[in-house]
Motif scaffolding. Structure first.
Motif, short mmCIF file in Angstrom:
data_model
loop_
_atom_site.label_atom_id
_atom_site.label_comp_id
_atom_site.label_asym_id
_atom_site.label_seq_id
_atom_site.Cartn_x
_atom_site.Cartn_y
_atom_site.Cartn_z
N GLU A 1 -0.97 -3.21 9.04
CA GLU A 1 -1.31 -2.58 7.77
C GLU A 1 -0.30 -1.50 7.39
O GLU A 1 0.04 -1.34 6.21
CB GLU A 1 -2.72 -2.01 7.83
CG GLU A 1 -3.80 -3.09 7.83
CD GLU A 1 -5.17 -2.55 8.12
OE1 GLU A 1 -6.15 -3.18 7.68
OE2 GLU A 1 -5.29 -1.50 8.81
N VAL A 2 0.18 -0.73 8.37
CA VAL A 2 1.24 0.24 8.08
C VAL A 2 2.49 -0.48 7.58
O VAL A 2 3.14 -0.04 6.62
CB VAL A 2 1.56 1.08 9.34
CG1 VAL A 2 2.79 1.96 9.09
CG2 VAL A 2 0.37 1.96 9.72
N ALA A 3 2.80 -1.59 8.20
CA ALA A 3 3.99 -2.35 7.81
C ALA A 3 3.92 -2.81 6.35
O ALA A 3 4.96 -2.97 5.69
CB ALA A 3 4.17 -3.56 8.73
N GLU A 4 2.71 -2.99 5.82
CA GLU A 4 2.55 -3.44 4.44
C GLU A 4 3.03 -2.41 3.42
O GLU A 4 3.17 -2.73 2.24
CB GLU A 4 1.08 -3.78 4.18
CG GLU A 4 0.60 -5.01 4.92
CD GLU A 4 -0.91 -5.20 4.83
OE1 GLU A 4 -1.41 -6.19 5.38
OE2 GLU A 4 -1.58 -4.34 4.21
N ALA A 5 3.30 -1.20 3.87
CA ALA A 5 3.76 -0.16 2.95
C ALA A 5 5.26 -0.24 2.68
O ALA A 5 5.75 0.42 1.76
CB ALA A 5 3.43 1.22 3.51
N TYR A 6 5.99 -1.04 3.45
CA TYR A 6 7.45 -0.98 3.41
C TYR A 6 8.09 -2.33 3.13
O TYR A 6 7.53 -3.38 3.43
CB TYR A 6 7.97 -0.43 4.75
CG TYR A 6 7.47 0.96 5.04
CD1 TYR A 6 7.96 2.05 4.33
CD2 TYR A 6 6.48 1.18 5.99
CE1 TYR A 6 7.49 3.33 4.57
CE2 TYR A 6 6.00 2.46 6.25
CZ TYR A 6 6.51 3.53 5.53
OH TYR A 6 6.03 4.79 5.76
N ASP A 7 9.30 -2.27 2.61
CA ASP A 7 10.11 -3.48 2.41
C ASP A 7 10.91 -3.83 3.67
O ASP A 7 11.28 -4.99 3.86
CB ASP A 7 11.09 -3.28 1.25
CG ASP A 7 10.37 -3.06 -0.07
OD1 ASP A 7 9.24 -3.56 -0.24
OD2 ASP A 7 10.94 -2.36 -0.94
N ARG B 1 0.84 -1.20 0.00
CA ARG B 1 0.00 0.00 0.00
C ARG B 1 0.87 1.24 0.00
O ARG B 1 2.05 1.19 0.37
CB ARG B 1 -0.95 0.02 1.20
CG ARG B 1 -0.28 0.22 2.54
CD ARG B 1 -1.33 0.31 3.68
NE ARG B 1 -1.91 -1.00 3.97
CZ ARG B 1 -3.22 -1.28 3.82
NH1 ARG B 1 -4.06 -0.34 3.39
NH2 ARG B 1 -3.68 -2.46 4.12
N ALA B 2 0.30 2.36 -0.45
CA ALA B 2 0.98 3.66 -0.43
C ALA B 2 0.30 4.54 0.61
O ALA B 2 -0.88 4.86 0.48
CB ALA B 2 0.91 4.31 -1.81
N LEU B 3 1.03 4.94 1.63
CA LEU B 3 0.43 5.68 2.74
C LEU B 3 0.06 7.11 2.36
O LEU B 3 -0.83 7.69 2.97
CB LEU B 3 1.37 5.66 3.95
CG LEU B 3 1.68 4.26 4.50
CD1 LEU B 3 2.58 4.37 5.73
CD2 LEU B 3 0.40 3.50 4.85
N ASN B 4 0.72 7.70 1.37
CA ASN B 4 0.36 9.05 0.96
C ASN B 4 -1.05 9.13 0.39
O ASN B 4 -1.64 10.20 0.33
CB ASN B 4 1.35 9.57 -0.10
CG ASN B 4 2.47 10.39 0.50
OD1 ASN B 4 2.63 10.44 1.71
ND2 ASN B 4 3.25 11.05 -0.34
N PHE B 5 -1.60 7.99 -0.05
CA PHE B 5 -2.96 7.96 -0.59
C PHE B 5 -3.93 7.25 0.36
O PHE B 5 -5.03 6.88 -0.05
CB PHE B 5 -2.97 7.26 -1.95
CG PHE B 5 -2.18 7.97 -3.00
CD1 PHE B 5 -2.60 9.20 -3.49
CD2 PHE B 5 -1.01 7.43 -3.51
CE1 PHE B 5 -1.86 9.88 -4.45
CE2 PHE B 5 -0.28 8.10 -4.48
CZ PHE B 5 -0.70 9.32 -4.95
#
Length: 421
Positions: free
Chosen positions: A391-397, A378-382
């Motif tokens: 879910e926040v962790a899903e934005a990063y490698d 996911r992209a947190l800016n959107f």
């Protein structure tokens, strides 16, 4: 200036663009310098208060209750070095401020689709702009960062490789950024605008756009918005009451009209705003609303667009509420790490899909269910909704590295970012 709940101008100081769950601080520091940011942080430490930061407030997910709000909109200076092709941007500057400062030199920043968005918060979140497929994320072109960390110390982030890595993509979890130096590009004009199609008449537009994106060079950055337009005077007359596919185009070079011939072959658009335009006017491409409002959204990063056919049924005119679907084409330079790596994740994503819901209701996650098989992050800016830690962790490698850096620089979790690590 310090504003409290009983001060005249309290609401003006605390409110930003997003009105769904605005900040309700005990104290607002309306800062105009890095020294005043340091003062605000020291006040929060002395009184054991949490800290939120707001420039334009577009990306706000949850307001702070009590605590300190550092309002930076008055701290918005821009210094352009035309010879070096760089700009120093202060904490509260919007992309409109930056565009106006850089245009006289024929230079352009890696700004986003909405000029009113805060330039620094956008960049800290990665920054997916109008020239993204050619030049990459805005975070890829940050040279220096000045930041006041949660202990009240002003630092040059590049002196700590971990902090510099984390700030470029990790959002506001590590301190209050007071200024950044960014690269500028020799782009005085581009070929861009939108083709607005009636999806009742031309239902294949999303599929045609998808097929077209597989053929275009990196000089083409594009997106499509799919939404039922309300029948109200504020909407351009040709679009009122229509189910619209808005193909949004930003093309570098001299072959823009040739490149979009497959899109024009679909049929006559309801409205056509495509043409050569000064980069300073690039906000016309997406033509996004400029009036403060309430909204929520959920985002996924995708490897393909294999569920496009589900959108009319789940999010079209017959849906129980209004959904605005925004799909952006990724790839190109976005897929490549910059010379100095940063925290931006999932560079292998081919598309970004956002479901935005106007009003105070929850984000339209139900629309994203058919996309599970294609989702890689996911992209947190959107993303304008409250997420779980997972879910926040899903934005990063490399979420664990980011979380470790957050613990080092904000061990008491004094900072109140939009998406806390």
């Amino acid at each position: 200036m310090v504003v409290t709940t009983t001060s005249k101008g309290y609401d003006e100081a605390r409110l930003g663009f997003q009105r769904r769950d605005p900040h309700r601080p005990a104290v607002v520091f309306t800062v105009t310098s890095a020294a005043e940011v340091e003062e605000a942080v020291r006040y929060a430490i002395d009184h054991d208060l949490r800290i939120a930061v707001q420039a334009s407030g577009h990306g706000l997910t949850r307001g702070i209750d009590g605590g300190v709000l550092i309002a930076t909109r008055g701290f918005n200076g821009i210094t352009v070095d035309a010879q070096a092709r760089t700009a120093w941007i202060e904490a509260g500057a919007t992309w409109r401020d930056v565009l106006d400062a850089t245009a006289p030199y024929g230079l352009a920043p890696l700004s986003g689709s909405a000029p009113g968005v805060g330039a620094i918060s956008y960049t800290l979140g990665g920054g997916l702009g109008l020239m993204a497929r050619r030049f990459g994320y805005a975070a890829d072109h940050v040279r220096r960062i000045e930041v006041v960390t949660a202990d009240g110390v002003r630092r040059n982030a590049e002196e700590d490789p971990d902090l510099f890595w984390a700030l470029r993509g990790g959002g506001g979890n590590f301190g209050i950024v007071t200024g950044i130096e960014i690269d500028l590009f020799d782009v005085p004009t581009l070929y861009g605008g939108s083709l607005y199609f009636d999806l009742a008449e031309h239902p294949t537009v999303p599929q045609v756009w998808r097929a077209w994106t597989r053929t275009v060079p990196e000089e083409v950055t594009s997106a499509i918005a799919i939404l039922p337009m309300p029948d109200i005077p504020q909407v351009p007359a040709p679009l009122r009451g229509k189910y619209v596919g808005q193909v949004q185009l930003a093309i570098l070079g001299d072959h823009g009209e040739k490149l979009i011939e497959p899109l024009r072959a679909v049929g006559e658009p309801l409205l056509d705003t495509v043409g050569e335009l000064p980069y300073v006017d690039s906000g016309r491409i997406f033509a996004e609303p400029e009036r403060p409002d309430s909204y929520s959204s959920s985002n996924v990063l995708l490897k393909d667009l294999d569920a496009l056919d589900t959108l009319p049924g789940l999010a079209g005119p017959g849906a129980s509420r209004m959904y605005v679907i925004g799909i952006r084409h990724l790839g190109g330079a976005l897929a490549r790490q910059p010379e100095i790596p940063n925290a931006v994740g999932h560079r292998d994503a081919a598309y970004s899909l956002t479901v935005l819901t106007p009003g105070t209701g929850d984000a339209g996650r139900e629309v994203l269910e058919p996309w599970r098989a294609s989702t890689i992050g996911r992209a947190l800016n959107f993303t304008f909704e409250n997420l779980t830690v997972e879910e926040v962790a899903e934005a990063y490698d490399d979420y664990s590295r980011l979380a470790k850096i957050r613990r080092r620089y904000d061990p008491s979790r004094r900072l109140h970012p939009n998406h806390p690590l």
